[in-house]
Every structure is written in C-alpha cells, then in structure tokens.
Design an enzyme around this catalytic site. Structure first.
Site, mmCIF file in Angstrom:
data_model
loop_
_atom_site.group_PDB
_atom_site.id
_atom_site.type_symbol
_atom_site.label_atom_id
_atom_site.label_comp_id
_atom_site.label_asym_id
_atom_site.label_seq_id
_atom_site.Cartn_x
_atom_site.Cartn_y
_atom_site.Cartn_z
ATOM 1 N N GLY A 202 -5.068 -2.477 8.236
ATOM 2 C CA GLY A 202 -5.547 -2.099 7.000
ATOM 3 C C GLY A 202 -5.720 -3.322 6.086
ATOM 4 O O GLY A 202 -5.427 -4.526 6.426
ATOM 5 N N SER A 203 -6.282 -2.999 4.876
ATOM 6 C CA SER A 203 -6.805 -3.990 4.003
ATOM 7 C C SER A 203 -5.809 -4.822 3.464
ATOM 8 O O SER A 203 -5.725 -6.063 3.025
ATOM 9 C CB SER A 203 -7.606 -3.433 2.834
ATOM 10 O OG SER A 203 -7.173 -2.508 2.203
ATOM 11 N N ASP B 284 3.602 -3.660 7.210
ATOM 12 C CA ASP B 284 2.460 -2.985 7.300
ATOM 13 C C ASP B 284 2.475 -2.173 5.907
ATOM 14 O O ASP B 284 3.116 -2.235 5.069
ATOM 15 C CB ASP B 284 2.681 -1.727 8.486
ATOM 16 C CG ASP B 284 1.352 -1.165 8.652
ATOM 17 O OD1 ASP B 284 0.302 -1.444 8.133
ATOM 18 O OD2 ASP B 284 1.460 -0.211 9.728
ATOM 19 N N GLY B 285 1.175 -1.802 5.637
ATOM 20 C CA GLY B 285 0.719 -0.974 4.536
ATOM 21 C C GLY B 285 1.136 0.581 4.617
ATOM 22 O O GLY B 285 1.762 1.010 5.583
ATOM 23 N N ASP C 47 -0.428 4.526 2.974
ATOM 24 C CA ASP C 47 -1.241 5.344 1.968
ATOM 25 C C ASP C 47 -0.677 6.180 1.076
ATOM 26 O O ASP C 47 -1.191 6.220 -0.409
ATOM 27 C CB ASP C 47 -2.059 6.447 2.873
ATOM 28 C CG ASP C 47 -2.803 5.865 4.108
ATOM 29 O OD1 ASP C 47 -3.626 5.070 3.513
ATOM 30 O OD2 ASP C 47 -2.474 5.910 5.183
ATOM 31 N N LYS D 118 1.160 7.511 6.638
ATOM 32 C CA LYS D 118 0.499 6.400 6.899
ATOM 33 C C LYS D 118 -0.613 6.943 8.004
ATOM 34 O O LYS D 118 -0.930 8.006 8.368
ATOM 35 C CB LYS D 118 1.132 5.236 7.791
ATOM 36 C CG LYS D 118 2.058 4.478 6.999
ATOM 37 C CD LYS D 118 2.934 3.455 7.664
ATOM 38 C CE LYS D 118 2.368 2.543 8.635
ATOM 39 N NZ LYS D 118 0.977 1.730 7.873
ATOM 40 N N GLU E 264 1.330 1.965 15.005
ATOM 41 C CA GLU E 264 2.408 1.813 13.908
ATOM 42 C C GLU E 264 3.617 2.314 14.041
ATOM 43 O O GLU E 264 5.005 1.746 13.665
ATOM 44 C CB GLU E 264 1.425 2.292 12.478
ATOM 45 C CG GLU E 264 0.233 1.339 12.235
ATOM 46 C CD GLU E 264 -0.507 1.964 11.223
ATOM 47 O OE1 GLU E 264 -1.460 0.992 10.456
ATOM 48 O OE2 GLU E 264 -0.304 3.050 10.740
ATOM 49 N N LYS F 211 0.137 3.712 -4.777
ATOM 50 C CA LYS F 211 0.505 4.442 -3.532
ATOM 51 C C LYS F 211 1.864 4.843 -3.734
ATOM 52 O O LYS F 211 2.433 5.858 -3.084
ATOM 53 C CB LYS F 211 0.748 3.431 -2.449
ATOM 54 C CG LYS F 211 -0.561 2.522 -2.000
ATOM 55 C CD LYS F 211 -1.602 3.239 -1.263
ATOM 56 C CE LYS F 211 -2.944 2.666 -1.059
ATOM 57 N NZ LYS F 211 -2.855 1.446 0.211
#
Ligand code: 5RP
Length: 225
Positions: free
Chosen positions: A33-34, A85-86, A88, A98, A107, A125
């Site tokens: 992800g970004s 990790d990111g 959502d 996620k 993931e 988030k």
C-alpha cells in the site's frame, strides 16, 4: 499536512522503531500500500542491516528488489521478526480492516507468522467501530456468486471489484453495510463460507503496535491501553 505527508511521517517513525532492534539475522515482513511504500523507500538506507524480507505482494517485492533488498519466500524464512503494514481502518483494540489494495491473504499469513505486527496509518484510519470501509473478501473465482449470496443473507451488500485479480489469481468482493459490532465472530463466520479464501478482518491476529500520524505528530497505541 497532506495525507501523503502523514503516511511518510508514520513510515519513518516505524523505521525508527525497527532500526535499533535489527539483528544480523532479522527477517522483516513488508505489507502493501501507499503507506508501506514510504516505509520501503526509507528502508533502502538500511539495506546492509537487513538479512532478508518477506513481502505480501508482487508490487512490494518489486520495490524491495529495486532497492537491493533480498526478498525470500516465507517457507524459506521460517520466522518473521517484524511485520510492517498499513490498514484501511483500525479501532482502539488494534483490530483492523485490511485489503483495500487486494493483498489481504498474504498479509494475513505474514501477520500470523510475525513475532510483532506494527501497523502504520494516518489518524483518519482510526474509527470507534469497524465497518465504514467496505470489507474486502478474497474469493475463488468460480465461487464469487455463491459467496455474494451468502454474504447478502448475512446482511452485507457485496460489490465485485470487477477487473481486479489478486496475486493469488482470485477475485475480491467488497462488502458494504456489514454489521461489524462483533468483528471476531464475523471474521470466523466469513471464513466458514465455501469459496472464501480470506476476509479483511484482522481480529484473531490484530496488530501489536499501531502508529498513527496526525497534525500533532506520531502517537503509538498498544493493545489494552
Ligand atoms: C492492502 C492493504 C493496505 O494496507 C491498506 O489498503 C492501506 O493502504 P494505504 O496505505 O494505501 O492507505 O491492506 O491490501
């Protein structure tokens, strides 16, 4: 500060957390992800201190290799020391949604193996209750309609991410309006539907540390705090 600047800020904070803990044989897990892309970019300076990385997507693997970081198969790695990790969405229990980038299955596997899961995100988030973000569910292509009907009967509104194929060759249904007041039970129920490969609820394996970037800087949330 723009959303992208916040993502960069939190990614750099994660690197500052990980760097002094790196040992000669440390294996890093890298998400997708970004936000993670900023982490990967910053990781380039530390390439000589990292034994190897395992990655949750072809895209992240490509970026890591470009920087000269060795990417190995999880079966070869055996263990993963830190997984960055990111997300959502995240709640105060560090439970997550996620899969916005479609990499949820890999993931979830890396998160399951990792000794420490560090989630990085911007403040937007953090939510009181998970579920505003449509819940991604990875499905075997031939089961897509079956899974969609089952999820409709559970109260969700599934939308096929048409044209998108995961790194595992599967499809994604994004589930709107699903009641996630009890996300642990919903995660288990979705896993029971034939044809579901993985759902984007990370509750059984939530994050261990949540770094959140906001206007006042980066703060850390720990479970139970
Ligand atoms: C990919 C993910 C990402 O972590 C999630 O979508 C957050 O992405 P971003 O950092 O671009 O906001 O779960 O499958």
């Amino acid at each position: 500060m723009t959303a992208d600047e916040l993502k960069k800020q939190v990614a750099e904070a994660a690197l500052r957390y990980v760097e002094p803990r790196l040992e000669r044989d440390t294996v890093l897990g890298i998400g997708t992800g970004s936000t993670v892309n900023h982490f990967i970019a910053a990781l380039g300076d530390l390439r000589d201190n990292i034994d190897a990385a395992v990655s949750s997507s072809e895209e992240s693997s490509r970026r890591l290799k470009e920087l000269g970081i060795s990417v190995i198969d999880l079966n070869t790695a055996g263990s993963v020391d830190f997984y960055v990790d990111g997300a959502d969405e995240a709640n105060r229990h560090l439970q997550l949604i996620k899969g916005g980038g479609g990499a949820l299955t890999r993931e979830k596997i890396i998160a399951a193996v990792a000794k420490e899961f560090i989630c990085i995100a911007d403040e937007s988030k953090l939510v009181p209750v998970l579920g505003k973000f449509p819940l991604p569910v990875e499905v075997i292509p031939m089961a897509r309609s079956h899974v969609a009907r089952k999820i409709s009967s559970m109260g969700g509104v599934p939308v096929w991410r048409d044209g998108f194929v995961t790194d595992n060759g599967n499809h994604i249904l994004d589930i709107h309006k699903l009641d996630l007041l009890d996300p642990r039970t919903m995660e288990a129920q979705l896993d029971q539907v034939a044809g579901v490969v993985c759902n984007g609820l990370f509750v059984r394996r939530a994050a261990d540390r949540l770094l959140l970037a906001g206007a006042q800087g980066v703060r850390t949330l720990l479970p139970g705090a």
